[in-house]
Design an enzyme around this catalytic site. Structure first.
Site, short mmCIF file in Angstrom:
data_model
loop_
_atom_site.label_atom_id
_atom_site.label_comp_id
_atom_site.label_asym_id
_atom_site.label_seq_id
_atom_site.Cartn_x
_atom_site.Cartn_y
_atom_site.Cartn_z
N ILE A 149 4.40 2.77 -2.94
CA ILE A 149 4.61 1.47 -2.29
C ILE A 149 5.53 1.73 -1.12
O ILE A 149 6.66 2.20 -1.30
CB ILE A 149 5.26 0.46 -3.25
N HIS A 150 5.04 1.43 0.04
CA HIS A 150 5.76 1.81 1.24
C HIS A 150 6.44 0.61 1.86
O HIS A 150 5.82 -0.43 1.96
CB HIS A 150 4.76 2.42 2.22
N PRO A 151 7.64 0.68 2.32
CA PRO A 151 8.58 1.78 2.14
C PRO A 151 9.58 1.44 1.04
O PRO A 151 10.30 0.47 1.15
CB PRO A 151 9.31 1.82 3.48
N GLU A 156 8.78 5.22 -4.21
CA GLU A 156 7.57 5.95 -3.83
C GLU A 156 7.83 7.45 -3.73
O GLU A 156 6.91 8.25 -3.85
CB GLU A 156 6.97 5.42 -2.52
#
Lengths: 682, 425
Positions: free
Chosen positions: B399-401, B405
């Site tokens: 899952i950015h940012p 992650e």
């Protein structure tokens, strides 16, 4: 916010953020990024310095490639001394194994060495030491040293690989020497690898067959990246790294953080931090700091492309015929390139309304993050996550913000969650105008910001409204940059309506040598990490003999609205559509983060929900969380969903106290029961 | 209070993000009052819940009379005799005072007191290296107080030692002082009211002295078993730890008497473990299920200034159980995005995943040092419970940012010797 449609998409120039180019005019349209990949065999020059690939490779492995294969070649092996031990009957003394250039290494009988234990009477540990020394000697003195077995198909593949590359290598067939078993044991001590083939290149242990194929294949490919950022109608353009870095995830998360800090400042008083002054927010300070960070990222990408010897061309690319593209730079100079394979990763750009005044006076997310002045009173048009995120942080830093929504919030997301995201924003000062669309934007006053009059019309009746704003931000969707890159010349099909490119499950378009990744794919997710994953796996499939495909199922994501919303798997609507309501059980609860209790705000606002399939052991098929740090929470649960998370496993897991994530381990109330879910106790 | 300290950090970050705020001071009273009010409201809430569920509540101090009877003494000295078929002991533990040190009891306080202090503790000496010690020292520093931690041997015994040293390294960078290899010998009050502490440096054997406003003992906790008259019921305790001996069913040496939580021998001293053990015990007693508590892979988080979340085995423990050649450790130094603009030092933001080396590389332990470590660790704890392998974690899309992650992007093994610093966005 959205993905760059592939990692490391370079663009026109790598200037620091604060030094962004601005200026009016410039044709609209998408940036063009074509990645052309031409492969050619690295005949006779293995190892091939410098390794030319990497852009599609993960950093870790790329580094290891470089470390392993870019060393200067060692001196040629001293002649006639690689025979590892006294020669036994039937063997050719001092034969340099397989060291014949360009000859297939099929190991004909007799072309092999023997490695036998020397004499007898010595203690086994001494013998072992001796053997170890001799093996190290072999590894030291050969550019490529392969320990294999003559009947092993994997060994055969590796031998063929090196022979096809015309690389000189030495082979020791363990099944053809008397003490092969000992050799294998000592090798496993040295390398921690028990199996053959066991390969060394330039004295560095490569590993087995698969690993060697990966390393070898990724090396030596000639890669070019074409990228050109067409300035937005407001004249904004940016540096290397694509949407995510420049006008997407990175600046939006940082502005979201600025807004969270605003909330933290007001909480801080409750926690005993004393300050009397009214705290104001300064837009210029924030954007400058953010743009500086982006500038450093741009520079980092530039360096890593250079390190990996990827040719970077700052030009707009379009196909002119099969396997051939025209690249046009800013000065209008044209260059033509050919390649064996192409990867399209052009991404998307914000859509305009097509009404009077939109391109002249409105901005989009392309412009917002580097806006040189505070936008002031802002109208955000749209209800996409881009719209809600931008509206959220603008309100969070103290601006007067209105969101104009045509129909539903966060289309495609779980609607119960979406409404909760919206209602939290509303409670925190964002105004919503539902079921209205703008029909005209008119400039009343120039300035930074100026004044704009917006006329909007109801979607349900004849009603119109008028309001004056300083800034109008359009966030109604994004269009794929696929219509102006000459795809029709080579027959790559696009969906005429959406502009998206249909691909098969290996990211291949209808033209076999053209692949596509990222946001321009039809029916796939518009997320940076997805594009990166797809790109990496594509490179490995194309050149490294891997078979793994990108898995687009159970991809987690988070909307960084003021109250963050993280999810993985299906929305409740989609789950009902696929599995039928009666086959599902939904567990849910409201919760109150401990940090909010002392600040005594927003009780019973955060919400957790899981959707389970009753007929599959209550497997969790949808995970939804609304609360602070939702992104951080969701990631681990996404990993658990990959491993087949069930309700029972959630119940069996112990919570980490006190966190928000722990609520998922104590979910008891089903939605169907209709019981009260407000939270009490600690 | 950790949150209060974090907010202090955020106030320092805020100017970088455009908030025009002057340096601010912290007022202990406001915080203490708010925290205490919340705790009181929780007390009240628990009370109400007990009532709702028709649980009788006695505010008395209990001791066994025989194996089915306890005698409770109320504040006013009134005695109540209660008998029951099943008895559950969950009396927990209290901080230990090092009574052999002169002045320890008279002048020192413990974590039982610190949260209820009406006035700021001022310049503080924290003695101990437990997570309680480090957490307290961490938030006191964060609130702007001059704080020193005195450690006899190693910090966070039982936790992964590489992570532990990163935790203390970060604290030191934030201004917490550490006195290593030292042990206090006496505490005296000076005429001006300040406390004079004398300690011995164990390596040099020399004595040293310092003055503090507050001395906080955090050298461990002792189980509350001494006043229970356990011998009258025949319940056995470990003579050294004074903890109650239990089996996998939480049963003591007397079959109808059970012990859960911190009083039980060999159990992790964590609230959620005790809660779950209690729930399962209740279900077994009512015949609803036969599930016993699984004490493996219990996730936990140390709320030091840089939070440390972990689940499963430490690297040392994994190596001890499986042998170094069978363990692969993937690790990364990363920089949280929020740190960049705030120009915060991220040298100690570090993740490591301890796996079996044999494919598919089962995950044995996860260690995460960084902001929101608790939130990050919770989900992965489930993954480990599901038998996650390294390969499966790597197939999880990030899952950015976020910081979490980075866990799904761990590529560098310790064995490879490559630089584990994450670059790029």
């Amino acid at each position: 916010m959205k993905s760059p449609g592939g990692q490391e998409r370079p663009s026109s120039h790598a200037r620091g953020g604060a030094g962004r180019r601005r200026g009016r005019g410039g044709a609209s349209g998408g940036p063009a990024g074509l990645v052309g990949v031409r492969s050619y065999p690295f005949a006779g020059q293995f190892p091939a310095p410098p390794p030319a690939s990497g852009s599609l490779n993960c950093p870790g492995q790329a580094r290891s490639d470089t470390a392993a294969l870019a060393q200067p070649p060692p001196p040629p092996p001293p002649p006639a001394q690689t025979s590892p031990g006294p020669v036994k009957m039937g063997a050719v003394p001092n034969r340099r194994l397989g060291s014949v250039r360009g000859v297939p290494m099929s190991s004909p009988p007799g072309r092999r060495a023997r490695l036998s234990s020397p004499g007898t009477g010595r203690s086994s540990s001494e013998a072992r030491e001796e053997l170890r020394r001799r093996l190290l000697g072999l590894i030291e003195s050969n550019r490529v040293m392969i320990f294999s077995k003559s009947y092993c198909p994997h060994s055969a593949r590796v031998k063929e690989l090196f022979s096809s590359l015309g690389v000189e290598c030495n082979i020791l067939e363990l099944d053809r020497v008397d003490d092969g078993a000992n050799v294998q044991e000592v090798l496993s001590e040295i390398t921690n690898q028990k199996t053959v083939p066991n390969i060394f290149v330039n004295k560095v242990h490569m590993g087995g067959c698969d690993r060697t194929f990966q390393e070898a294949a990724i090396l030596g490919k000639k890669v070019m990246v074409l990228d050109f950022v067409v300035p937005s109608p407001q004249g904004t353009s940016w540096g290397l790294g694509g949407t995510c870095v420049n006008v997407g995830c990175v600046p939006k998360k940082l502005m979201h953080q600025a807004a969270l800090l605003g909330q933290a400042l007001s909480d801080a008083r409750k926690f005993g931090w004393e300050y009397s002054q009214q705290v104001k927010h300064n837009w210029e300070t924030m954007t400058e700091a953010i743009q500086n960070h982006i500038g450093s990222l741009n520079w980092g990408y530039r360096l890593s492309l250079r390190e990996k010897a990827v040719a970077y061309v700052n030009s707009y690319g379009e196909f002119v015929e099969h396997h051939k593209i025209k690249a046009t730079n800013r000065k209008g100079q044209e260059t033509y390139y050919t390649a064996a394979k192409f990867v399209l990763a052009t991404g998307e750009r914000p859509r305009y309304l097509g009404i009077q005044g939109d391109k002249e006076y409105c901005i989009t997310s392309d412009d917002l993050f580097s806006l040189p002045y505070c936008p002031g009173k802002t109208l955000v048009v749209g209800a996409s996550y881009v719209a809600l995120e931008c509206a959220g942080f603008l309100a969070g830093i103290g601006l007067d913000v209105t969101v104009m929504v045509r129909s539903v919030l966060l289309r495609g997301f779980d609607q119960e969650m979406a409404e909760k995201v919206g209602s939290y924003m509303e409670q925190h000062g964002v105004k919503f105008l539902r079921k209205f669309v703008p029909v005209m934007v008119q400039q009343l006053e120039k300035g930074s910001p100026g004044k704009l009059k917006v006329v909007a019309k109801s979607t349900e009746g004849p009603e119109t409204i008028e309001e004056v704003y300083n800034t109008v931000l359009l966030a109604i969707g994004r269009d794929s940059c696929t219509r102006k890159i000459g795809l029709e010349k080579i027959g790559v099909k696009i969906n005429e309506k959406s502009g998206k490119i249909p691909v098969n499950d290996v990211e291949q378009t209808n033209v076999p040598y053209v692949y596509a990744v990222g946001d321009i794919l039809e029916g796939k997710l518009e997320l940076t990490p997805v594009a990166i994953q797809a790109g990496k796996l594509l490179a490995r499939r194309l050149f490294a003999g891997c078979l793994e495909k990108c898995d687009y199922v159970n991809v987690p994501t988070t909307v960084f609205a003021p109250l963050e919303y993280g999810c993985c798997g299906l929305s409740e609507e989609k789950a009902i559509e696929v599995y039928k309501k009666e086959n599902l059980e939904v567990y849910h609860t409201l919760f109150w983060p401990l940090e909010w209790t002392v600040a005594s705000r927003d009780n019973n606002t955060c919400y957790a929900k899981i959707i389970c399939n009753k007929f599959d052991n209550y497997r969790v098929i949808g995970f939804h969380v609304l609360g602070p740090n939702a992104g951080e929470i969701t990631q681990g649960f996404a990993a658990a969903m990959k491993c087949g998370l069930t309700k029972q496993l959630l119940d069996d897991t112990i919570g980490i106290h006190p966190t928000c994530g722990e609520v998922f381990t104590t979910l008891e109330i089903t939605k169907s029961s209709g019981l009260d879910i407000t939270q009490k106790g600690c | 209070m950790h949150q209060a300290a974090l907010l202090g950090g955020m106030i320092q970050d805020a100017p970088h993000y455009g908030w025009a705020i002057q340096p601010v001071l912290h007022d202990w009273r406001t915080m203490a009052e708010a925290v205490q009010n919340h705790v009181k409201s929780l007390n009240w809430g628990h009370r109400v819940q007990l009532q709702d569920r028709k649980v009788k509540y006695f505010n008395i101090k209990a001791g066994f009379v025989n194996e089915h009877t306890v005698c409770g003494v109320a504040k006013d000295g009134k005695e109540t005799l209660l008998s029951a078929e099943h008895i559950v002991i969950a009396t927990g533990g209290r901080p230990r005072y090092p009574t052999h040190i002169e002045g320890a009891l008279e002048y020192g306080i413990t974590s039982d007191d610190i949260f209820w202090l009406k006035e700021s503790p001022g310049k503080t000496l924290v003695v101990g290296a437990s997570y309680v010690a480090l957490e307290c020292a961490g938030f006191l520093t964060g609130l702007g107080l001059d704080t020193t931690v005195m450690i006899r041997s190693i910090p966070l015994r039982g936790f992964d030692q590489q992570m532990s040293s990163l935790v203390t390294e970060y604290m030191a960078s934030q201004g917490t002082r550490f006195l290593r290899g030292c042990t206090p010998s006496r505490v005296r009050r000076r005429p001006d009211g300040q406390l004079q502490v004398t300690w011995e440096d164990l390596t040099s054997g020399k004595e040293d002295m310092g003055t503090f406003n507050t001395v906080l003992w955090a050298t461990g906790r002792i189980p509350e078993t001494r006043s229970l008259n356990l011998e009258k019921a025949g319940v056995n305790v470990n003579p050294n730890s004074q903890k109650i001996l239990v089996d996998a069913q939480e049963t003591t040496s007397i079959p109808h008497i059970y012990a859960i939580g911190d009083v039980a021998e060999g159990r992790p001293e964590l609230t959620p473990t005790a809660i779950m053990a209690g729930k399962l015990l209740a279900q077994r007693l009512c015949g609803q299920s036969s599930d016993v508590m699984d004490y493996d892979n219990v996730p936990t988080t140390v709320f030091t200034p840089l939070e440390y979340g972990c689940v499963g085995l430490s690297e040392e423990e994994a190596v001890a159980r499986h042998g170094e050649e069978h363990v692969e450790v993937y690790h990364a130094y990363y920089k949280p995005l929020e740190f960049t603009v705030a120009e915060r030092d991220a040298s100690q933001c570090y993740i490591k995943m301890v796996c079996l080396r044999k494919p598919p590389q089962l995950v044995l332990g996860l260690h995460f040092l960084g902001p929101n470590a608790g939130e990050v660790t919770q989900g992965f704890a489930l993954g480990i419970k599901c038998g996650a392998s390294y390969v499966q974690v790597m197939r999880t899309v990030g899952i950015h940012p976020t910081c979490a992650e980075e866990v799904a992007k761990l590529r560098i093994s310790k064995r490879s010797g490559l630089d584990p610093t994450v670059t790029g966005c």
